[in-house]
Design an enzyme around this catalytic site. Structure first.
Site, PDB file in Angstrom:
ATOM      1  N   CYS A 121       0.831  -1.204   0.000  1.00 23.57           N
ATOM      2  CA  CYS A 121       0.000   0.000   0.000  1.00 23.57           C
ATOM      3  C   CYS A 121       0.870   1.262   0.000  1.00 23.57           C
ATOM      4  O   CYS A 121       1.402   1.641  -1.028  1.00 23.57           O
ATOM      5  CB  CYS A 121      -1.002  -0.035   1.145  1.00 23.57           C
ATOM      6  SG  CYS A 121      -2.376   1.112   0.924  1.00 23.57           S
ATOM      7  N   HIS A 230      -3.547  -5.504   0.657  1.00 20.46           N
ATOM      8  CA  HIS A 230      -3.091  -5.752   2.023  1.00 20.46           C
ATOM      9  C   HIS A 230      -3.014  -7.240   2.341  1.00 20.46           C
ATOM     10  O   HIS A 230      -3.854  -7.786   3.056  1.00 20.46           O
ATOM     11  CB  HIS A 230      -4.025  -5.052   3.020  1.00 20.46           C
ATOM     12  CG  HIS A 230      -3.833  -3.575   3.092  1.00 20.46           C
ATOM     13  ND1 HIS A 230      -2.931  -2.987   3.947  1.00 20.46           N
ATOM     14  CD2 HIS A 230      -4.399  -2.570   2.380  1.00 20.46           C
ATOM     15  CE1 HIS A 230      -2.958  -1.672   3.774  1.00 20.46           C
ATOM     16  NE2 HIS A 230      -3.841  -1.390   2.827  1.00 20.46           N
ATOM     17  N   GLU A 232      -1.095  -8.683   4.398  1.00 20.63           N
ATOM     18  CA  GLU A 232      -0.856  -8.926   5.827  1.00 20.63           C
ATOM     19  C   GLU A 232      -2.135  -9.115   6.622  1.00 20.63           C
ATOM     20  O   GLU A 232      -2.106  -9.704   7.712  1.00 20.63           O
ATOM     21  CB  GLU A 232      -0.026  -7.771   6.417  1.00 20.63           C
ATOM     22  CG  GLU A 232      -0.794  -6.531   6.827  1.00 20.63           C
ATOM     23  CD  GLU A 232      -1.293  -5.675   5.655  1.00 20.63           C
ATOM     24  OE1 GLU A 232      -2.019  -4.692   5.914  1.00 20.63           O
ATOM     25  OE2 GLU A 232      -0.949  -5.975   4.498  1.00 20.63           O
TER      26      GLU A 232
END
Length: 263
Positions: A121, A230, A232
């Protein structure tokens, strides 16, 4: 000597995770989200270390000598527009000049030194700017573009990271080597996006509106990938997120083996 000829040294690779500069109880502080710590620890099997947003404290040579990888995190803040020659943003837009000054000068040196790099990001946008690219500060206002923002803030925070649109993965790249699928959905949520891709960057995936959603650094000697979404936040249920962090971790272990041999 190839990576396959390197024995795995004891201990885990050391992975720096870029932190934001924030204020806490009227004190300057540094912050990063726990999702990155989990992903680095559990999927990359590495030891996560916070990299403070403090350019005055930075020593690039020591950092390059001491770490086996770096993760550039997402953030509520935007890269300052003067970093890529754009007009000033409204005062309401959150910036983080300390992080800009810490991270941006490091990136080409890290990649040149063979340090594995994963940008997420904001980190994706930092890498684009570091290679001379530019950013569009308000993608959702452009004709023909999707609204890539996170949507209703009243939803539970985990729902922000539900898959939002498909990406098309380019053949022959880093992402194409991780999974056999060429179209899949990701949890992309952002206001800014790439306007012009930086020199020496290779498009790895695009959104249905043509916006670049992932790129790699051409000619990099180690893992050097950036994604706009994203991973994660989806390490428990997304095969692509798992594959990205595992591949990054494998590159960090190879880096650690080389680093210890040469030390």
């Amino acid at each position: 000597m190839t990576d396959s000829n390197l024995s795995t040294p004891p201990g885990r690779p050391l992975v720096a995770i870029a932190a934001d500069r924030i204020e806490r109880h009227m004190h300057p502080a540094h912050a990063l989200l726990h999702g990155y710590v989990r992903a680095v620890s559990e999927l990359a099997s590495a030891l996560p270390l916070a990299l403070p947003a403090a350019p005055q404290a930075m020593d690039a040579d020591s950092l390059i000598h001491g770490i086996d990888g770096i993760v550039l995190t997402g953030s509520p803040s935007n890269v300052a527009p003067e970093r890529y020659g754009a007009d000033a943003l409204p005062d309401s837009v959150l910036l983080d000049h300390e992080r800009d000054a810490t991270v941006l000068p490091l990136l080409p040196r890290l990649v040149a030194a063979g340090v594995p790099v994963l940008g997420v990001c904001r980190g994706f946008q930092e890498m684009n700017v570091a290679w001379g690219g530019t950013l569009d500060a308000a993608v959702h206002t452009r004709d023909g573009r999707l609204d890539h923002r996170e949507g209703d803030h009243d939803r539970p925070i985990q729902r922000w990271y539900d898959d939002s649109h498909e990406i098309h993965i380019a053949p022959g790249g880093v992402l194409a080597g991780l999974l056999p699928l060429r179209r899949l959905s990701v949890n992309s949520l952002h206001h800014q996006g790439i306007e012009r891709l930086g020199t020496g960057l290779r498009t790895e995936a695009v959104a249905p509106d043509g916006l670049v959603e992932a790129f790699s650094v051409e000619g990099a000697s180690s893992f050097a990938l950036a994604v706009q979404w994203h991973p994660e936040m989806r390490i428990d249920d997304c095969p692509l997120a798992q594959a990205i962090f595992r591949a990054f971790g494998a590159a960090c272990r190879a880096r650690r083996a080389r680093r210890l041999i040469l030390s």
